[in-house]
Write an enzyme that holds these catalytic residues in place. Structure first.
Site, PDB file in Angstrom:
ATOM      1  N   CYS A 103     -18.965  -3.768  -7.915  1.00  0.00           N
ATOM      2  CA  CYS A 103     -18.460  -5.105  -7.593  1.00  0.00           C
ATOM      3  C   CYS A 103     -19.213  -6.128  -8.448  1.00  0.00           C
ATOM      4  CB  CYS A 103     -18.684  -5.381  -6.108  1.00  0.00           C
ATOM      5  SG  CYS A 103     -18.368  -7.093  -5.646  1.00  0.00           S
TER       6      CYS A 103
ATOM      7  N   CYS B 283     -18.162  -7.950   0.535  1.00  0.00           N
ATOM      8  CA  CYS B 283     -18.579  -9.298   0.130  1.00  0.00           C
ATOM      9  C   CYS B 283     -17.344 -10.186  -0.032  1.00  0.00           C
ATOM     10  CB  CYS B 283     -19.378  -9.256  -1.175  1.00  0.00           C
ATOM     11  SG  CYS B 283     -18.359  -9.041  -2.641  1.00  0.00           S
TER      12      CYS B 283
ATOM     13  N   GLU C 114      14.368  15.784   7.851  1.00  0.00           N
ATOM     14  CA  GLU C 114      14.170  16.734   8.952  1.00  0.00           C
ATOM     15  C   GLU C 114      13.726  15.986  10.204  1.00  0.00           C
ATOM     16  OE1 GLU C 114       9.970  18.670   7.835  1.00  0.00           O
ATOM     17  OE2 GLU C 114      11.509  18.923   6.294  1.00  0.00           O
TER      18      GLU C 114
ATOM     19  N   ARG D 179      -2.929   8.792  -9.154  1.00  0.00           N
ATOM     20  CA  ARG D 179      -1.775   8.340  -8.360  1.00  0.00           C
ATOM     21  C   ARG D 179      -1.258   6.990  -8.858  1.00  0.00           C
ATOM     22  NH1 ARG D 179      -3.386   8.005  -2.538  1.00  0.00           N
ATOM     23  NH2 ARG D 179      -1.207   7.693  -2.069  1.00  0.00           N
TER      24      ARG D 179
ATOM     25  N   ASN E  86      15.957  10.735   7.925  1.00  0.00           N
ATOM     26  CA  ASN E  86      14.909  11.673   7.500  1.00  0.00           C
ATOM     27  C   ASN E  86      15.583  12.980   7.095  1.00  0.00           C
ATOM     28  OD1 ASN E  86      12.492  13.408   7.440  1.00  0.00           O
ATOM     29  ND2 ASN E  86      11.508  11.809   8.640  1.00  0.00           N
TER      30      ASN E  86
ATOM     31  N   HIS F   5      -0.585   0.056   5.576  1.00  0.00           N
ATOM     32  CA  HIS F   5      -1.728   0.824   5.092  1.00  0.00           C
ATOM     33  C   HIS F   5      -2.266   0.298   3.761  1.00  0.00           C
ATOM     34  CE1 HIS F   5      -0.400   4.376   7.849  1.00  0.00           C
ATOM     35  NE2 HIS F   5      -1.074   3.451   8.495  1.00  0.00           N
TER      36      HIS F   5
ATOM     37  N   GLN G 152       4.577   1.902   5.506  1.00  0.00           N
ATOM     38  CA  GLN G 152       3.250   2.520   5.472  1.00  0.00           C
ATOM     39  C   GLN G 152       2.876   2.846   4.033  1.00  0.00           C
ATOM     40  OE1 GLN G 152       3.044   5.675   8.912  1.00  0.00           O
ATOM     41  NE2 GLN G 152       5.185   5.330   8.419  1.00  0.00           N
ATOM     42  N   ASN G 153       3.827   2.681   3.120  1.00  0.00           N
ATOM     43  CA  ASN G 153       3.590   3.091   1.736  1.00  0.00           C
ATOM     44  C   ASN G 153       2.678   2.116   1.003  1.00  0.00           C
ATOM     45  OD1 ASN G 153       5.309   5.108   2.384  1.00  0.00           O
ATOM     46  ND2 ASN G 153       7.055   4.364   1.201  1.00  0.00           N
ATOM     47  N   VAL G 154       1.797   2.694   0.200  1.00  0.00           N
ATOM     48  CA  VAL G 154       0.850   1.871  -0.561  1.00  0.00           C
ATOM     49  C   VAL G 154       1.348   1.642  -1.995  1.00  0.00           C
ATOM     50  CG1 VAL G 154      -1.107   2.618   0.856  1.00  0.00           C
ATOM     51  CG2 VAL G 154      -0.582   3.871  -1.249  1.00  0.00           C
TER      52      VAL G 154
HETATM   53  C1  BJW Z   1      12.364  12.169   3.529  1.00  0.00           C
HETATM   54  C2  BJW Z   1      12.639  12.422   2.209  1.00  0.00           C
HETATM   55  C3  BJW Z   1      13.755  11.801   1.696  1.00  0.00           C
HETATM   56  C4  BJW Z   1      10.897  13.508   2.639  1.00  0.00           C
HETATM   57  N1  BJW Z   1      14.483  11.010   2.476  1.00  0.00           N
HETATM   58  N2  BJW Z   1      13.098  11.393   4.295  1.00  0.00           N
HETATM   59  C5  BJW Z   1      -6.010  12.110  17.090  1.00  0.00           C
HETATM   60  C6  BJW Z   1      -4.911  11.615  17.785  1.00  0.00           C
HETATM   61  C7  BJW Z   1      -4.341  10.382  17.478  1.00  0.00           C
HETATM   62  C8  BJW Z   1      -4.865   9.598  16.451  1.00  0.00           C
HETATM   63  C9  BJW Z   1      -5.944  10.079  15.773  1.00  0.00           C
HETATM   64  C10 BJW Z   1      -6.515  11.310  16.094  1.00  0.00           C
HETATM   65  N3  BJW Z   1      -7.545  11.522  15.240  1.00  0.00           N
HETATM   66  C11 BJW Z   1      -7.643  10.462  14.413  1.00  0.00           C
HETATM   67  C12 BJW Z   1      -6.681   9.582  14.730  1.00  0.00           C
HETATM   68  C13 BJW Z   1      -6.449   8.277  14.076  1.00  0.00           C
HETATM   69  C14 BJW Z   1      -5.793   8.448  12.724  1.00  0.00           C
HETATM   70  C15 BJW Z   1      -4.527   9.273  12.872  1.00  0.00           C
HETATM   71  O1  BJW Z   1      -3.489   8.800  13.256  1.00  0.00           O
HETATM   72  N4  BJW Z   1      -4.593  10.551  12.521  1.00  0.00           N
HETATM   73  C16 BJW Z   1      -3.443  11.458  12.708  1.00  0.00           C
HETATM   74  C17 BJW Z   1      -3.155  12.176  11.396  1.00  0.00           C
HETATM   75  C18 BJW Z   1      -3.763  12.378  13.845  1.00  0.00           C
HETATM   76  N5  BJW Z   1      -5.482   7.095  12.294  1.00  0.00           N
HETATM   77  C19 BJW Z   1      -6.363   6.349  11.678  1.00  0.00           C
HETATM   78  O2  BJW Z   1      -7.477   6.761  11.378  1.00  0.00           O
HETATM   79  C20 BJW Z   1      -5.943   4.923  11.421  1.00  0.00           C
HETATM   80  N6  BJW Z   1      -6.940   4.039  11.846  1.00  0.00           N
HETATM   81  C21 BJW Z   1      -7.330   3.973  13.123  1.00  0.00           C
HETATM   82  O3  BJW Z   1      -6.799   4.641  13.996  1.00  0.00           O
HETATM   83  O4  BJW Z   1      -8.327   3.055  13.338  1.00  0.00           O
HETATM   84  C22 BJW Z   1      -8.946   3.060  14.617  1.00  0.00           C
HETATM   85  C23 BJW Z   1     -10.141   3.983  14.541  1.00  0.00           C
HETATM   86  C24 BJW Z   1     -11.358   3.429  14.236  1.00  0.00           C
HETATM   87  C25 BJW Z   1     -12.467   4.259  14.181  1.00  0.00           C
HETATM   88  C26 BJW Z   1     -12.342   5.638  14.385  1.00  0.00           C
HETATM   89  C27 BJW Z   1     -11.091   6.199  14.647  1.00  0.00           C
HETATM   90  C28 BJW Z   1      -9.978   5.349  14.723  1.00  0.00           C
HETATM   91  C29 BJW Z   1      -5.760   4.688   9.931  1.00  0.00           C
HETATM   92  C30 BJW Z   1      -4.679   5.532   9.364  1.00  0.00           C
HETATM   93  C31 BJW Z   1      -4.627   5.329   7.852  1.00  0.00           C
HETATM   94  C32 BJW Z   1      -3.616   6.264   7.211  1.00  0.00           C
HETATM   95  N7  BJW Z   1      -3.825   6.263   5.818  1.00  0.00           N
HETATM   96  C33 BJW Z   1      -2.937   7.079   4.973  1.00  0.00           C
HETATM   97  C34 BJW Z   1      -3.533   7.103   3.557  1.00  0.00           C
HETATM   98  C35 BJW Z   1      -3.312   5.751   2.890  1.00  0.00           C
HETATM   99  C36 BJW Z   1      -4.028   5.675   1.618  1.00  0.00           C
HETATM  100  C37 BJW Z   1      -3.321   6.333   0.461  1.00  0.00           C
HETATM  101  O5  BJW Z   1      -2.115   6.643   0.477  1.00  0.00           O
HETATM  102  O6  BJW Z   1      -4.002   6.510  -0.500  1.00  0.00           O
HETATM  103  O7  BJW Z   1      -1.621   6.517   4.957  1.00  0.00           O
HETATM  104  S1  BJW Z   1      -2.703   8.721   5.559  1.00  0.00           S
HETATM  105  C38 BJW Z   1      -1.034   8.868   5.034  1.00  0.00           C
HETATM  106  O8  BJW Z   1      -0.210   9.045   6.205  1.00  0.00           O
HETATM  107  C39 BJW Z   1      -0.662   7.491   4.448  1.00  0.00           C
HETATM  108  C40 BJW Z   1       0.700   7.276   5.047  1.00  0.00           C
HETATM  109  O9  BJW Z   1       1.001   5.886   5.046  1.00  0.00           O
HETATM  110  C41 BJW Z   1       0.572   7.864   6.415  1.00  0.00           C
HETATM  111  C42 BJW Z   1       1.893   8.211   7.071  1.00  0.00           C
HETATM  112  O10 BJW Z   1       2.533   9.242   6.398  1.00  0.00           O
HETATM  113  P1  BJW Z   1       4.116   9.208   6.221  1.00  0.00           P
HETATM  114  O11 BJW Z   1       4.504   8.025   5.452  1.00  0.00           O
HETATM  115  O12 BJW Z   1       4.758   9.389   7.533  1.00  0.00           O
HETATM  116  O13 BJW Z   1       4.345  10.474   5.263  1.00  0.00           O
HETATM  117  P2  BJW Z   1       4.510  12.023   5.640  1.00  0.00           P
HETATM  118  O14 BJW Z   1       4.285  12.805   4.404  1.00  0.00           O
HETATM  119  O15 BJW Z   1       3.708  12.369   6.816  1.00  0.00           O
HETATM  120  O16 BJW Z   1       6.050  12.149   6.056  1.00  0.00           O
HETATM  121  C43 BJW Z   1       7.084  12.027   5.121  1.00  0.00           C
HETATM  122  C44 BJW Z   1       8.402  12.131   5.858  1.00  0.00           C
HETATM  123  O17 BJW Z   1       9.440  11.846   4.949  1.00  0.00           O
HETATM  124  C45 BJW Z   1       8.651  13.521   6.448  1.00  0.00           C
HETATM  125  O18 BJW Z   1       9.077  13.359   7.808  1.00  0.00           O
HETATM  126  C46 BJW Z   1       9.802  14.071   5.594  1.00  0.00           C
HETATM  127  O19 BJW Z   1      10.692  14.888   6.334  1.00  0.00           O
HETATM  128  C47 BJW Z   1      10.467  12.817   5.136  1.00  0.00           C
HETATM  129  N8  BJW Z   1      11.159  12.889   3.848  1.00  0.00           N
HETATM  130  N9  BJW Z   1      11.650  13.310   1.727  1.00  0.00           N
HETATM  131  C48 BJW Z   1      14.100  10.863   3.800  1.00  0.00           C
HETATM  132  N10 BJW Z   1      14.130  12.019   0.418  1.00  0.00           N
HETATM  133 ZN    ZN Z   2     -19.066  -7.007  -3.409  1.00  0.00          ZN
END
Ligand code: BJW
Ligand code: ZN
Length: 242
Positions: free
Chosen positions: A149, A132, A217, A73, A215, A120, A100-102
């Site tokens: 590390c 550490c 959609e 990636r 968006n 994120h 949210q983008n990395v």
């Molecule tokens: C266009 C387009 C164009 C296309 N023009 N538009 C149950 C209920 C509620 C919450 C939870 C649950 N179970 C677990 C959770 C918590 C969990 C969560 O939310 N999960 C859900 C999936 C249910 N969250 C977490 O774990 C977070 N931490 C947390 O809650 O800590 C407390 C905790 C502690 C201990 C235990 C449990 C909880 C952390 C979340 C971290 C998310 N990380 C990621 C990966 C990052 C690393 C990496 O990239 O390598 O972040 S996941 C991934 O999703 C990434 C994104 O930032 C994030 C959001 O996605 P995004 O950006 O919305 O993308 P898509 O693909 O979903 O959508 C794209 C959109 O674009 C679409 O709508 C298209 O239509 C549109 N589109 N082309 C305009 N051209």
């Molecule tokens: Zn270390």
């Protein structure tokens, strides 16, 4: 693109005193960076298991798989170019940007890295998973393979927020503040399914902001939208911010 809605949204933005953008993977889709949940555009999570690649458990189980996936990636992002939406956002120096983008495409388009809130994290650095405190910048064109590390011998990993991990308090606090204080929240290309990030949209709405969504959609935030502009960010955002 509906031109009367576009004009209304553009007027709201130009009259607002504080506009904040809140973006997701859809912002970078037209740069060729894969989204996560789009079935029709081959979202990352339609092919890969998020818990294997983006969770502490997945990293513990198979660190090489995770680091090799990030290396791919990283190389891909290094070759991608900011699109017209990144450039238009960067041209508005007064706007605060939460993403949210990395990837680093908003920064390469000209957004000041010191004011960009990357909820994120970023793939442009690694840190020690064993906490550490050791960090290193990553050349995205030449990413590292799995390595230890140099300070404590722990495992180096990308500085991104995986599932089950907490967001960095500094980024979260700044994002909350920006969402409370803005008059317009411009929500771009996110499914609004991942929390706590998606909760910022409710926060903004309940503090009186107008929510404009761009968006291709409908999304998990559609019910919060005052205006929903359907189409590609790269086409709509430059019109909206011109
Ligand atoms: C266009 C387009 C164009 C296309 N023009 N538009 C149950 C209920 C509620 C919450 C939870 C649950 N179970 C677990 C959770 C918590 C969990 C969560 O939310 N999960 C859900 C999936 C249910 N969250 C977490 O774990 C977070 N931490 C947390 O809650 O800590 C407390 C905790 C502690 C201990 C235990 C449990 C909880 C952390 C979340 C971290 C998310 N990380 C990621 C990966 C990052 C690393 C990496 O990239 O390598 O972040 S996941 C991934 O999703 C990434 C994104 O930032 C994030 C959001 O996605 P995004 O950006 O919305 O993308 P898509 O693909 O979903 O959508 C794209 C959109 O674009 C679409 O709508 C298209 O239509 C549109 N589109 N082309 C305009 N051209
Ligand atoms: Zn270390």
């Amino acid at each position: 693109m509906n031109s009367s809605e576009l004009r209304t949204a553009s007027d709201l933005i130009s009259k607002a005193s504080r506009v904040v953008s809140f973006s997701g993977a859809g912002l970078s889709a037209e740069s060729g960076v894969a989204t996560f949940r789009d079935a029709n555009t081959q979202g990352v999570w339609t092919k890969f298991d998020p818990m294997k690649l983006a969770s502490p458990q997945g990293f513990q189980d198979d660190p090489k798989l995770v680091i090799d996936w990030y290396a791919d990636r990283r190389r891909y992002v290094a070759q991608a170019q900011p699109n017209a939406a990144h450039v238009a956002l960067a041209s508005r120096g007064e706007m605060q940007h939460i993403t949210q983008n990395v990837d680093d495409l908003l920064i390469r388009a000209g957004v000041d890295p010191d004011i960009l809130i990357q909820l994120h994290g970023t793939i442009a650095s690694d840190h020690c998973h064993d906490l550490c405190g050791y960090e290193e910048a990553i050349n995205l064109s030449d990413p590292p393979s799995l390595h230890a590390c140099p300070r404590c011998g722990g495992s180096m990993r990308p500085s991104v927020v995986w599932f089950g991990e907490s967001l960095l308090p500094e980024a979260w606090n700044k994002a909350e503040q920006a969402c409370i204080e803005c008059d317009v929240l411009l929500v771009i290309g996110t499914s609004a399914e991942v929390y706590p990030a998606a909760g910022l949209l409710d926060l903004s709405k309940s503090n009186g902001a107008t929510i404009i969504i761009v968006n291709t959609e409908s999304s998990g935030a559609s019910h919060l939208a005052d205006l929903e502009l359907t189409g590609n960010a790269g086409e709509i955002i430059p019109h909206l911010l011109r």
